[in-house]
Write a protein that holds these residues in place. Structure first.
Motif, short mmCIF file in Angstrom:
data_model
loop_
_atom_site.label_atom_id
_atom_site.label_comp_id
_atom_site.label_asym_id
_atom_site.label_seq_id
_atom_site.Cartn_x
_atom_site.Cartn_y
_atom_site.Cartn_z
N PRO A 275 37.88 67.07 68.82
CA PRO A 275 36.93 67.83 67.98
C PRO A 275 36.00 68.73 68.80
CG PRO A 275 37.07 65.57 67.24
CD PRO A 275 37.80 65.61 68.54
N GLY A 276 35.51 68.23 69.93
CA GLY A 276 34.65 69.05 70.78
C GLY A 276 35.39 70.25 71.34
N LEU A 277 36.65 70.04 71.73
CA LEU A 277 37.46 71.14 72.26
C LEU A 277 37.81 72.12 71.15
CD1 LEU A 277 39.78 69.01 74.56
CD2 LEU A 277 38.05 70.65 75.32
N PHE A 278 37.99 71.62 69.93
CA PHE A 278 38.25 72.48 68.77
C PHE A 278 37.10 73.46 68.59
CE2 PHE A 278 37.80 73.37 64.23
CZ PHE A 278 39.10 73.70 63.85
N VAL A 279 35.88 72.95 68.70
CA VAL A 279 34.70 73.80 68.56
C VAL A 279 34.57 74.74 69.76
CG1 VAL A 279 32.17 73.81 68.44
CG2 VAL A 279 33.49 72.12 67.13
N ALA A 280 34.76 74.20 70.96
CA ALA A 280 34.63 75.01 72.18
C ALA A 280 35.63 76.16 72.21
CB ALA A 280 34.80 74.13 73.41
N ASP A 281 36.84 75.92 71.69
CA ASP A 281 37.87 76.96 71.66
C ASP A 281 37.68 77.93 70.50
OD1 ASP A 281 39.03 75.75 73.82
OD2 ASP A 281 40.72 74.87 72.73
N LYS A 282 36.69 77.65 69.63
CA LYS A 282 36.47 78.45 68.42
C LYS A 282 37.74 78.54 67.60
CE LYS A 282 32.75 81.18 70.52
NZ LYS A 282 32.25 82.54 70.88
N ASP A 283 38.40 77.39 67.48
CA ASP A 283 39.66 77.32 66.77
C ASP A 283 39.43 77.17 65.27
OD1 ASP A 283 42.43 77.22 66.46
OD2 ASP A 283 42.69 75.95 68.22
N ALA A 284 40.50 77.19 64.51
CA ALA A 284 40.40 77.09 63.06
C ALA A 284 41.59 76.31 62.53
CB ALA A 284 40.36 78.48 62.44
N PHE A 285 41.51 75.91 61.26
CA PHE A 285 42.62 75.21 60.62
C PHE A 285 43.56 76.22 59.96
CE2 PHE A 285 39.37 71.78 60.58
CZ PHE A 285 40.07 70.86 61.33
N ASP A 286 44.85 75.91 60.01
CA ASP A 286 45.88 76.81 59.49
C ASP A 286 46.38 76.42 58.11
OD1 ASP A 286 46.30 78.34 62.11
OD2 ASP A 286 46.67 76.28 62.74
N GLY A 287 45.97 75.26 57.65
CA GLY A 287 46.41 74.78 56.36
C GLY A 287 45.97 73.34 56.17
N VAL A 288 46.48 72.71 55.12
CA VAL A 288 46.16 71.32 54.81
C VAL A 288 47.35 70.46 55.21
CG1 VAL A 288 45.56 69.68 52.98
CG2 VAL A 288 44.65 72.02 52.93
N LEU A 289 47.08 69.29 55.79
CA LEU A 289 48.13 68.46 56.38
C LEU A 289 49.27 68.17 55.42
CD1 LEU A 289 49.29 66.75 58.64
CD2 LEU A 289 47.79 64.88 57.94
N ILE A 290 48.98 67.59 54.27
CA ILE A 290 50.05 67.18 53.36
C ILE A 290 50.78 68.40 52.80
CG2 ILE A 290 50.56 66.05 51.17
CD1 ILE A 290 48.32 64.08 51.76
N ALA A 291 50.03 69.41 52.37
CA ALA A 291 50.65 70.60 51.78
C ALA A 291 51.54 71.32 52.79
CB ALA A 291 49.58 71.54 51.25
#
Length: 320
Positions: A275-291
């Protein structure tokens, strides 16, 4: 934790939490030897709940194996591999097979060796690929993992035959990763895998229905979500993977595995740091897991050709 992550992102791992989760996964599966026939005989509704918990235990077992593969389960290397082997035995496939397979996935991600859904552009047998694809995501992947230890009892001969048949240097390099000590460990663990499966058959002998349901349920979960994070991503990007959204409260219970692109960028980081690296990389989600996972039902697709470099006009002095 954020301070610890930024100070030393490669060494930190949540050992206490990993041990607690390991205890749950191991004890739940061992308890299943007694619980499965009892719950099956007791109530259909109770067995449905048990099936859901068994599915989660399957996911957790694989996620802990995954941490062990990256040496992020326990601090001591020998203890890390030992616990990884225990989880592998309960999972149904020796740890070292899963380890080489997963490290190969990182090395060859989205290449022709590691793209489940992509079919060669020039193939004339699309239907065969179509059948193989759906078979794989609907359970055959897990079944292949369960039976794969058989080749390690005649490993040298099998290796020679595969190399001679395929003449694939990359595949030969992968097979060379299996050291003599690994092969010996696989042979031992495979016997224990069979022993655990035999114990499950024995306790359910009077009615094998619950055992069959649990086995195929595990196979479906493992096989279906194996490529869910990569389906449809760029086949020319070695780090291509999707970050898939789940409720914030759920993330720790799947070891933040939904932040899969972050993991591919930082494979040496433990799950607690993602989670910290997700924020540090300024990343984003591409969709919802199940869908996004369900999109795999669309089926295989032809591998796109590499994009051609853009031709730029020559400079004026070059044209003169």
């Amino acid at each position: 934790m954020k301070t610890m992550a930024s100070a030393d992102p490669l060494r930190y791992l949540p050992q206490t939490r990993n041990l607690a989760l390991s205890a749950f996964a191991i004890l739940f599966q061992l308890a299943g030897l007694v619980l499965t026939p009892v719950i099956w005989a007791w109530s259909g509704a109770a067995f449905a709940v048990y099936l859901a918990l068994y599915g989660y235990a399957t996911v957790m077992c694989w996620l802990l194996i995954h941490e062990a593969i990256h040496r992020k389960l326990l601090r001591r290397s020998s203890a890390n591999d030992f616990l990884g082997r225990v989880h592998g035995i309960l999972f149904g496939c020796p740890f070292h097979i899963l380890k080489i397979g997963h490290m190969t996935h990182h090395r060859y991600n989205r290449s022709e060796l590691d793209t489940t859904e992509l079919v060669p552009t020039d193939t004339k047998h699309f239907m065969r690929w179509w059948l193989a694809y759906y078979g794989r995501i609907l359970g055959l992947l897990y079944l292949s993992e369960v039976i794969s230890p058989l080749v390690f009892y005649g490993w040298k001969r099998f290796k020679r035959l595969i190399i001679a048949w395929t003449r694939n240097k990359a595949l030969a390099a992968i097979l060379d990763l299996f050291t003599r000590r690994m092969v010996q460990a696989i042979q031992i663990d495979a016997i224990l895998c069979v022993g655990f499966l035999a114990a499950q058959v024995y306790v359910n002998w009077h009615d094998l229905t619950p055992f069959i349901l649990l086995f195929f349920w595990r196979g479906l979960i493992v096989s279906f979500y194996d490529n869910a994070y990569h389906y449809g991503t760029d086949p020319h990007d070695n780090q291509a993977a999707n970050n898939l959204a789940v409720p914030r409260l759920v993330r720790p219970f799947i070891l933040n595995h939904n932040m899969h692109r972050v993991h591919h960028r930082h494979p040496s980081a433990s799950w607690a740091l993602l989670p910290g690296l997700f924020v540090a990389d300024k990343d984003a989600f591409d969709g919802v897991l199940i869908a996004t996972g369900l999109q795999q039902i669309k089926g295989p697709m032809r591998r796109p050709a590499p994009s051609k470099p853009v031709e730029r006009p020559r400079a004026a002095e070059e044209r003169a």
